[in-house]
Design a protein around this motif. Structure first.
Motif, PDB file in Angstrom:
ATOM      1  N   ASN A   1      -6.988  -7.425 -10.453  1.00 17.64           N
ATOM      2  CA  ASN A   1      -6.550  -7.485  -9.076  1.00 17.64           C
ATOM      3  C   ASN A   1      -7.333  -8.519  -8.165  1.00 17.64           C
TER       4      ASN A   1
ATOM      5  N   LEU B   1     -10.634  -9.365  -1.760  1.00 16.94           N
ATOM      6  CA  LEU B   1     -10.482  -7.943  -2.055  1.00 16.94           C
ATOM      7  C   LEU B   1      -9.399  -7.306  -1.026  1.00 16.94           C
ATOM      8  N   ALA B   2      -8.926  -7.952  -0.201  1.00 18.16           N
ATOM      9  CA  ALA B   2      -7.784  -7.417   0.440  1.00 18.16           C
ATOM     10  C   ALA B   2      -6.521  -7.913  -0.239  1.00 18.16           C
ATOM     11  N   GLY B   3      -6.945  -8.777  -1.077  1.00 23.67           N
ATOM     12  CA  GLY B   3      -5.501  -9.166  -1.955  1.00 23.67           C
ATOM     13  C   GLY B   3      -4.939 -10.543  -1.434  1.00 23.67           C
TER      14      GLY B   3
ATOM     15  N   TYR C   1      -2.421 -20.472  -0.747  1.00 24.39           N
ATOM     16  CA  TYR C   1      -1.379 -20.191  -0.075  1.00 24.39           C
ATOM     17  C   TYR C   1      -1.487 -21.122   1.290  1.00 24.39           C
TER      18      TYR C   1
ATOM     19  N   TYR D   1       2.800 -12.378   5.849  1.00 23.60           N
ATOM     20  CA  TYR D   1       2.179 -11.178   5.461  1.00 23.60           C
ATOM     21  C   TYR D   1       1.579 -10.409   6.675  1.00 23.60           C
TER      22      TYR D   1
ATOM     23  N   GLN E   1      -0.266  -7.715   6.501  1.00 19.92           N
ATOM     24  CA  GLN E   1      -1.718  -7.226   6.147  1.00 19.92           C
ATOM     25  C   GLN E   1      -2.760  -8.465   5.923  1.00 19.92           C
TER      26      GLN E   1
ATOM     27  N   VAL F   1      -8.061  -3.742   0.068  1.00 22.82           N
ATOM     28  CA  VAL F   1      -7.307  -2.589  -0.637  1.00 22.82           C
ATOM     29  C   VAL F   1      -8.243  -1.589  -1.276  1.00 22.82           C
TER      30      VAL F   1
ATOM     31  N   LEU G   1       1.500 -10.187  -8.423  1.00 20.55           N
ATOM     32  CA  LEU G   1       0.306  -9.460  -8.070  1.00 20.55           C
ATOM     33  C   LEU G   1       0.968  -8.026  -6.946  1.00 20.55           C
TER      34      LEU G   1
ATOM     35  N   PRO H   1      -1.270  -5.808  -5.282  1.00 21.78           N
ATOM     36  CA  PRO H   1      -2.665  -5.420  -4.896  1.00 21.78           C
ATOM     37  C   PRO H   1      -2.892  -3.960  -4.594  1.00 21.78           C
ATOM     38  N   HIS H   2      -1.847  -3.176  -4.011  1.00 19.95           N
ATOM     39  CA  HIS H   2      -2.297  -1.861  -3.789  1.00 19.95           C
ATOM     40  C   HIS H   2      -2.029  -0.817  -4.992  1.00 19.95           C
TER      41      HIS H   2
ATOM     42  N   GLU I   1       4.201   0.675  10.104  1.00 20.71           N
ATOM     43  CA  GLU I   1       4.777  -0.393   9.412  1.00 20.71           C
ATOM     44  C   GLU I   1       4.463  -0.896   8.102  1.00 20.71           C
ATOM     45  N   PHE I   2       3.370  -0.376   7.684  1.00 22.16           N
ATOM     46  CA  PHE I   2       2.973  -0.670   6.306  1.00 22.16           C
ATOM     47  C   PHE I   2       4.039  -0.608   5.457  1.00 22.16           C
ATOM     48  N   ASP I   3       3.873  -1.772   4.348  1.00 22.34           N
ATOM     49  CA  ASP I   3       4.921  -1.789   3.100  1.00 22.34           C
ATOM     50  C   ASP I   3       4.189  -2.334   2.025  1.00 22.34           C
TER      51      ASP I   3
ATOM     52  N   ILE J   1       3.796  -4.560  -1.179  1.00 15.81           N
ATOM     53  CA  ILE J   1       4.434  -6.021  -1.537  1.00 15.81           C
ATOM     54  C   ILE J   1       4.125  -6.381  -2.995  1.00 15.81           C
TER      55      ILE J   1
ATOM     56  N   LEU K   1       3.743  -9.920  -4.723  1.00 16.42           N
ATOM     57  CA  LEU K   1       3.548 -11.484  -4.214  1.00 16.42           C
ATOM     58  C   LEU K   1       3.311 -12.369  -5.213  1.00 16.42           C
TER      59      LEU K   1
ATOM     60  N   LYS L   1       7.884 -13.337  -2.081  1.00 18.67           N
ATOM     61  CA  LYS L   1       7.356 -12.036  -2.063  1.00 18.67           C
ATOM     62  C   LYS L   1       8.524 -11.177  -2.429  1.00 18.67           C
TER      63      LYS L   1
END
Lengths: 604, 474
Positions: free
Chosen positions: A413, A480-482, A487, A493, A495, B214, B384, B386-387, B421-423, B425, B427, B440
Motif C-alpha cells: 500500500n 499513508l492516505a494513499g 501527480y 480526488y 480524499q 487510510v 492502487l 488504497p482502501h 460522498e465517499f467513493d 477508487i 488509481l 482513475k
C-alpha cells in the motif's frame, strides 16, 4: 620511495606553473579536481533545487496562474500554467541531478578526490590523468543533461528511474524523444566518469598509503570512500549495459524491454518477447547500491567530523568498519525491494525483504556508535558538527521508515506514494546533503585555504534542518492516505485534495529552505576570495591532511611524506598534554611506524 | 463584494431561464455524458484546459466529420497532413490524443451533443453555481500571489540585513578579540528547543493528519486487517526507537557541549555494549521479518475456490474492467486486436468470451473473493486501491494478478466515515504520461442483490450467443 615522490612532486610543480589552463581547467592535481567537482556539484544542485521549487508551486497552488513561469520556462508555462508534461520533466531531471550529479559526483567526487591522497599520505591519485578525465566526462555529462532541457519535446520525463516502455517509445510521451536520448548519453558519460574515478580511488587507497598507514589505521572517511568506490565499480557497469540495451530498443528496433506492443505505438515495429521488468532489475542493481554510494561517504565524513569535534575517539572503530562492509555487501542483494509489486515471484520478494531488513542492523550499530561518541564528549558545536548531528537525526528518521518499505507486505500500500518520497528524501536526500555540507564546512580551509563565516554557517544549518523537516515529515501522512507521487495535481480526488493546505505549507517551507541555501552560496563564494586565512590545523584534528601546508602545492607535502604511527582517533588520550595526537606523531621510543602506539608521545 | 453577489444572482437567474429550453436532445446528451465521463475526463474538461484543450464550443470550432476522424484516430489524421490536426498537435506540445477506434459514429455524436449542451445553457449554470466561490477564490488567489511576492521581497531584504549584521558582528569580534556570539551555547539551547518543539509538532501531526490516512479509516478487505496489524506493530516499534534515539542525540548535543573546562572521556570501545546493540536490533528485526513474511505469504498465495475472475485493463489514460460472466472464464485476447474489434482486444470467437462484460467501473460484491488479472496496453501502470490495501503493477506483455475479498460495501464505508460522498477508487500509481494524475476508476462495492442488479444492466460481449453448457461446468 620517498625520494622518487619528492622528485615527482618537483617536476609536477614546475609543470603546473605553466599557465591558467593547466592550473585551473585541465588540472591533474587532485585538490583542484576536488574543487571542480564541488563547484560543478553546487551549480547542478542549485539548478535541481530551483526545479523543485517550480513543481512545488504547482502542487501547492494547482489552480493559480503564475505568469512569471512563462518568463522562466517559456512555452511550457503558457498563460502561467505549468504544462503537465513539463511537470514530469522537472521531477525527472530534479531526481537525476540530485541523485547522480550532486550526491554522487558532487559528494563522493569532491571528498574522495580531496581526502584520499591527503589522508592516506600520497602525493596524488594513482593516475592523475584518469582523474582529470573523470572530471571532464562528468562535466560533459552535465552539459548534455542541461542541454536536453532545450530540445523539442522537452527533456526526459519518465521519472529518474526511466522505466520502459514509457522511456523506450517516443510515441509514449513527448519527453521520450530527443530528450530521452540525451539523458541516456549523459548517463553513459556519467558512468564513464564514475568508473574512472572509482578505479583511481581504489588503487590509491590500496597501494599508495604512506609508511605506517595500515588499513586498521585509516580514518573512517577513507574506509567509506573505498567501499563506495568498490560499490560503484561493481554496479555502474550494469546500468551501463542496461542503458545500452535501452538505446538499442529506442533507436535500432530491438525489444529487450518490450512485449506485446503494437506497431502503431512502437514506431512501426511490433515489439514482442522482451520484458519491461528486466530493465528494472538492471536499473536497481545499480540503483540500490547507488543509495549507499551516496550515503556511505556522508557517513564517513560524519564519523570523522563527530570524532574530531567531540574530542573523542569514534566509538567502536572496528565495528564501524564492519558495518560499512556489511552495508556494502548487503546493498547488492536487496535491489528487488524496489520491485515487490511488479508481479515478480512472491518468494523472490521474501528473499529481498529478508536482506533489506538485515541492513537495518549495521545501520543501527552505526547510529548507536555515533550516540556513544557524543556521550561524555567535549563537543565543539561548529557548523560542520551541527550538520553531522543533523545527518544522524535524518538517518534515524528516514532509516526507520525504511523498515516499513522494506517489508514486502507493507510495501503493497505504500509503494510509490508520498511515504516513499518522504523516506528517501530524509534518509538519502537530506542526510547525504547534510553530510556534504558538514564536509564542506569542515574541509573548506583545506579546499580554499580560508575559513567560512561561522555565524552564517549556523544560521544556514538551523534554517535548513527546520525547513527540511517541515518539507518531508508531513509527506509521510499524505503517503499513508494513499496519495501517489509524481501527480501533477490532486484536484481530481476529493480524499487527496484535503492535503492542499499541507502542500502549501510544504511549499512555503521549501522556498524558505531554498532561501537558506542562498546564505550558504554567498558564504561559500565570498569566502573563497575574502574569507579569513585559515591556520594549518583549524579543528585540532589528527588526520594527515592537516599536516600539509595551507597553500596548495602539487605533491601535497613540501618535504618527505609524513609517516604514520597511530590510528586517527587519539583524541583526549589520558595523560597527553593536548586533547589530540596527530597520526604522524610517534610515541616515546617508537621508531618503526608499523609498531602499535600504546603509550604517549615523547614531546607533545 | 455586493456587486459580485448581485452579478452571480443575475447569472443564476439567466441560467435557470436557459435550462428550460434545454431538454430537446436530452436523450443523446445523456448517453454522451456517460461516455464522456468514462472516456474523456482523464484529459478533458468543458471549461478548463486539463491535459487536452477545453472542449467548450468545440462543435463550433470543428466540423463534425473532422471530429469523427480525429477522435477515432488522431495519429492517422496528423500523419495525413491535415493542417488543423498538425497545428493542434503542435499546440499541445506534441502529445498525442488517445485513439478511440471502438467508439461508433453515433456514440461520438452523442458525446459532441453532450459537449454542445454543456457549452450552451448549463455553462451559465455552472458559472452561476460556482460564481460566488469562484469570485471569492479569485480575489483570494490575487491576494495569495501578492503575499507570495511580498514574501520573496521580505526574504531578499532579510538576507541583506542579516549579512549586514554578520559584518558588524565580525568587526566587533575582531576588535574584542573573541566572537560576540558564543555559538556553542546558542546551538546547545537551540538543540533542546528543536527537540521539544519538533517532537511536539510530530505528535501534533499524528493527531491532526493521522486522521486522514487510510489506516485510520480501517481496511475494506479481508487481508487488510492483517496488513493493518503488521503496520501498527512496525509503527509502535519504530516510534519508540525514533523518540529514544532523537532524544538522546539532541540531549547529548546539549549536555556535552564544550565549556572549556572539561576534558572528553577517552572511551574507544566496549565490546559488550556493542554486542548487545547488535543483537537486540537483530532480534527485533527477526520478529518483524517473520511477521512480515507471514503477512506477505497470506496476501500473495491466497487461493479461494469460488473466486470471481475479473480482468483490469490499463491504457493511457484510463481503465477498463472485464467480468468473466456466468462461466467465470475470461475469453482469450490478443494484443494486436486491442481497440479494433473491441477496446480490450478480446477474441469474440472464443466461446469463453461470449458472456464477458466490459465496463468502465469496477463493481465488486461484498464478501465475494475475487481474482484480478491485470493487463496493460501501452506502458507500465500500477493499480492502487488504497482502501483495500491492494496494489499491483500493470505491465504490458507480463500478466500480473492479485486476489482479495472486499468486506465493506461503499454504503457501509460511507456510513462508517460519516461521509456520504465517499467513493472507493482505483488509481494509477506508476508514471505513465501527462494525464497520469487523472487516471482513475470508480470502485463500487455492492451487496449481492445490488451487484446482480448492476450486472444485469451491462451488456455481454457477444449478444445472443450462449457458451456451450459443457464449458460452463467446471
Amino acid at each position: 620511495m620517498s625520494d622518487h615522490n619528492t622528485q615527482h612532486s618537483h617536476e609536477e610543480h614546475e609543470h603546473h606553473e605553466g599557465g591558467f589552463f593547466s592550473k585551473y581547467v585541465f588540472s591533474m592535481d587532485h585538490k583542484m579536481i576536488a574543487r571542480q567537482f564541488l563547484i560543478t556539484g553546487i551549480i547542478m544542485g542549485t539548478i535541481g533545487m530551483l526545479m523543485s521549487i517550480i513543481f512545488r508551486m504547482q502542487l501547492a497552488y494547482p489552480d493559480m496562474k503564475m505568469p512569471f513561469l512563462e518568463g522562466i520556462i517559456g512555452h511550457w508555462g503558457k498563460d502561467g500554467k505549468l504544462d503537465p508534461n513539463f511537470y514530469l520533466a522537472l521531477i525527472t531531471i530534479h531526481g537525476t541531478i540530485m541523485v547522480f550529479y550532486v550526491l554522487t559526483a558532487g559528494l563522493s567526487g569532491t571528498f574522495s578526490n580531496l581526502l584520499i591522497p591527503l589522508q592516506v599520505g600520497a602525493r596524488d591519485m594513482a593516475s592523475p590523468f584518469m582523474n582529470m578525465l573523470s572530471y571532464w566526462f562528468f562535466f560533459l555529462s552535465s552539459v548534455v543533461l542541461l542541454l536536453s532541457l532545450f530540445v523539442d519535446g522537452g527533456p526526459a520525463s519518465a521519472g529518474w528511474t526511466v522505466y520502459p516502455p514509457l522511456s523506450a517509445l517516443p510515441q509514449a510521451i513527448p519527453g521520450s524523444g530527443t530528450g530521452m536520448t540525451m539523458w541516456l548519453i549523459a548517463m553513459v558519460l556519467f558512468i564513464a566518469s564514475a568508473l574512472l574515478g572509482g578505479i583511481n580511488y581504489i588503487a590509491t587507497v590500496l597501494n599508495m598509503r604512506t609508511k605506517g598507514m595500515k588499513m586498521t589505521r585509516l580514518p573512517l572517511t577513507i574506509w567509506a570512500f573505498l567501499v563506495t568506490a568498490i560499490l560503484g565499480l561493481l554496479s555502474f557497469p550494469v546500468l551501463l549495459g542496461g542503458s545500452l540495451l535501452l538505446i538499442f530498443d529506442r533507436s535500432f528496433g530491438t525489444s529487450f524491454y518490450m512485449s506485446e506492443i503494437v506497431a502503431e505505438f512502437a514506431g512501426g515495429i511490433e515489439r514482442t518477447g522482451g520484458s519491461p521488468i528486466l530493465f528494472q532489475h538492471l536499473f536497481w542493481f545499480l540503483g540500490h547500491p547507488e543509495v549507499y554510494i551516496i550515503l556511505l561517504p556522508a557517513l564517513g565524513i560524519t564519523s570523522e567530523v563527530i570524532a574530531t569535534n567531540s574530542r573523542k575517539p569514534i566509538f567502536g572503530y572496528r565495528a564501524m568498519i564492519a558495518s560499512i562492509l556489511a552495508i556494502g555487501i548487503l546493498s547488492f542483494i536487496v535491489w528487488g525491494h524496489h520491485m515487490f509489486i511488479t508481479g515478480m515471484n512472491p518468494f523472490l520478494g521474501s528473499v529481498f525483504m529478508l536482506g533489506t531488513l538485515i541492513i537495518a542492523v549495521p545501520s543501527a550499530v552505526k547510529t548507536f556508535n555515533y550516540l556513544a561518541t557524543l556521550w561524555q564528549g567535549d563537543l565543539k558545536l561548529t557548523p560542520a558538527m551541527m550538520f553531522a548531528i543533523g545527518l544522524v537525526s535524518f538517518f534515524i528518521t528516514g532509516g526507520l521508515t525504511g523498515i516499513y518499505l522494506g517489508n514486502a507486505a507493507l510495501d503493497i500500500n505504500l509503494h510509490d506514494t508520498y511515504f516513499v518520497v518522504a523516506h528517501f528524501h530524509l534518509v538519502m536526500g537530506s542526510a547525504a546533503i547534510f553530510g556534504m555540507m558538514s564536509g564542506i564546512y569542515h574541509w573548506y580551509p583545506k579546499l580554499f585555504g580560508r575559513m567560512m563565516n561561522e555565524t552564517a554557517g549556523h544560521i544556514h544549518f538551523w534554517l535548513t534542518i527546520i525547513s527540511a523537516y517541515c518539507v518531508f515529515f508531513p509527506m509521510h501522512f499524505m503517503g499513508l492516505a494513499g496519495v501517489p507521487r509524481r501527480y501533477y495535481a490532486n484536484t481530481a480526488y476529493d480524499q487527496f485534495n484535503v492535503f492542499v493546505d499541507m502542500n502549501q505549507f510544504i511549499t512555503i517551507a521549501a522556498i524558505l529552505g531554498a532561501l537558506a541555501q542562498l546564505i550558504f552560496l554567498v558564504n561559500f563564494f565570498y569566502s573563497i576570495f575574502k574569507g579569513k586565512r585559515s591556520p594549518q590545523n583549524p579543528w585540532n584534528s589528527n588526520t594527515l591532511e592537516w599536516t600539509a601546508p595551507v597553500e596548495h602545492l602539487h605533491g601535497n607535502w613540501p618535504g618527505e611524506i609524513p609517516h604514520v604511527y597511530r590510528w586517527a582517533y587519539d583524541y583526549s588520550k589520558p595523560g597527553a598534554q593536548e586533547d589530540f595526537i596527530p597520526q604522524n606523531v610517534p610515541d616515546a621510543g617508537q621508531t618503526d611506524p608499523n609498531e602499535e602506539a600504546t603509550g604517549l608521545p615523547a614531546t607533545h | 463584494m455586493k456587486i459580485l453577489n448581485l452579478l452571480s444572482k443575475i447569472t443564476f437567474l439567466i441560467a435557470i431561464l436557459c435550462s428550460f429550453g434545454l431538454n430537446l436532445s436530452a436523450q443523446t446528451a445523456d448517453e454522451g455524458k456517460t461516455l464522456f465521463n468514462a472516456n474523456c475526463t482523464a484529459c478533458h474538461a468543458i471549461n478548463d484546459k486539463v491535459v487536452g484543450p477545453a472542449l467548450k464550443d468545440v462543435h463550433k470550432r470543428r466540423e463534425e466529420a473532422w471530429l469523427l476522424k480525429w477522435i477515432k484516430n488522431s495519429q492517422a489524421l496528423i500523419k495525413s497532413g491535415d493542417a488543423t490536426a498538425v497545428q493542434l498537435y503542435k499546440e499541445n506540445n506534441n502529445v498525442l490524443m488517445t485513439s478511440f477506434e471502438t467508439l461508433s459514429d453515433n456514440q461520438i455524436k452523442s458525446i459532441v451533443a453532450y459537449v454542445k449542451a454543456e457549452s450552451e445553457a448549463p455553462a451559465a449554470a455552472v458559472v452561476a453555481s460556482v460564481a460566488p466561490t469562484a469570485a471569492s477564490s479569485a480575489t483570494q488567489t490575487n491576494w495569495e500571489s501578492i503575499i507570495n511576492y511580498l514574501l520573496l521581497l521580505i526574504g531578499i531584504l532579510l538576507i541583506a540585513i542579516i549579512s549586514l549584521v554578520f559584518k558588524i558582528l565580525a568587526r566587533i569580534g575582531d576588535i574584542q578579540g573573541k566572537p560576540v556570539i558564543n555559538w556553542n551555547s546558542v546551538n546547545a539551547i537551540l538543540m533542546i528547543l528543536f527537540l521539544v518543539i519538533g517532537m511536539g509538532a510530530a505528535f501534533w501531526e499524528f493527531y491532526a493528519h493521522g486522521k486522514l490516512t487510510v489506516f485510520n479509516q480501517g481496511p475494506a478487505s479481508e487481508h487488510g486487517a492483517e496488513y493493518d496489524n503488521m503496520f501498527m506493530i512496525t509503527f509502535a516499534l519504530t516510534g519508540v526507537v525514533f523518540v529514544i534515539t532523537q532524544v538522546l542525540l539532541f540531549w547529548y548535543g546539549f549536555k556535552y557541549k564544550s565549556d572549556g573546562k572539561r576534558k572528553a572521556l577517552f572511551y574507544p570501545d566496549n565490546h559488550k555494549i556493542e554486542m548487545w546493540w547488535t543483537i537486540v536490533p537483530a532480534i527485533v528485526l527477526t520478529v518483524l521479518v517473520i511477521r512480515g513474511l507471514i503477512t506477505w505469504n497470506h496476501m500473495m498465495y491466497k487461493k479461494e475456490d469460488n473466486a470471481r475472475k475479473i480482468e483490469i485493463f490499463a491504457y493511457q489514460f484510463g481503465w477498463n474492467a472485464r467480468y468473466a460472466g456466468t462461466d467465470n472464464k475470461l475469453g482469450a485476447h490478443n494484443f494486436r486486436e486491442v481497440g479494433k474489434v473491441n477496446a480490450l482486444g478480446v477474441d469474440t470467437n472464443d466461446v469463453n468470451s461470449y458472456d464477458d462484460i466490459i465496463t468502465n467501473e469496477l463493481h465488486l460484491e461484498v464478501n465475494q473473493p475475487i481474482d484480478i488479472a491485470f493487463r496493460a496496453k501501452d506502458v507500465i501502470h500500477s493499480a492502487l486501491m488504497p482502501h483495500f490495501r491492494v496494489q499491483m503493477n500493470v505491465v504490458p506483455g507480463l500478466p500480473t494478478k492479485f486476489s482479495f475479498k472486499p468486506t465493506l460495501t461503499t454504503a457501509e464505508m460511507r456510513k462508517k466515515l460519516g461521509k456520504p460522498e465517499f467513493d472507493y477508487i482505483l488509481l494509477c500509481n506508476k508514471i505513465c504520461g501527462s494525464a497520469h494524475y487523472r487516471m482513475k476508476m470508480l470502485i463500487v462495492v455492492d451487496t449481492k442483490e445490488e451487484y446482480q442488479k448492476w450486472l444485469n444492466t451491462q451488456s455481454v460481449l457477444v449478444a445472443g450467443k450462449v457458451a456451450p453448457k459443457a464449458v460452463a461446468i467446471k
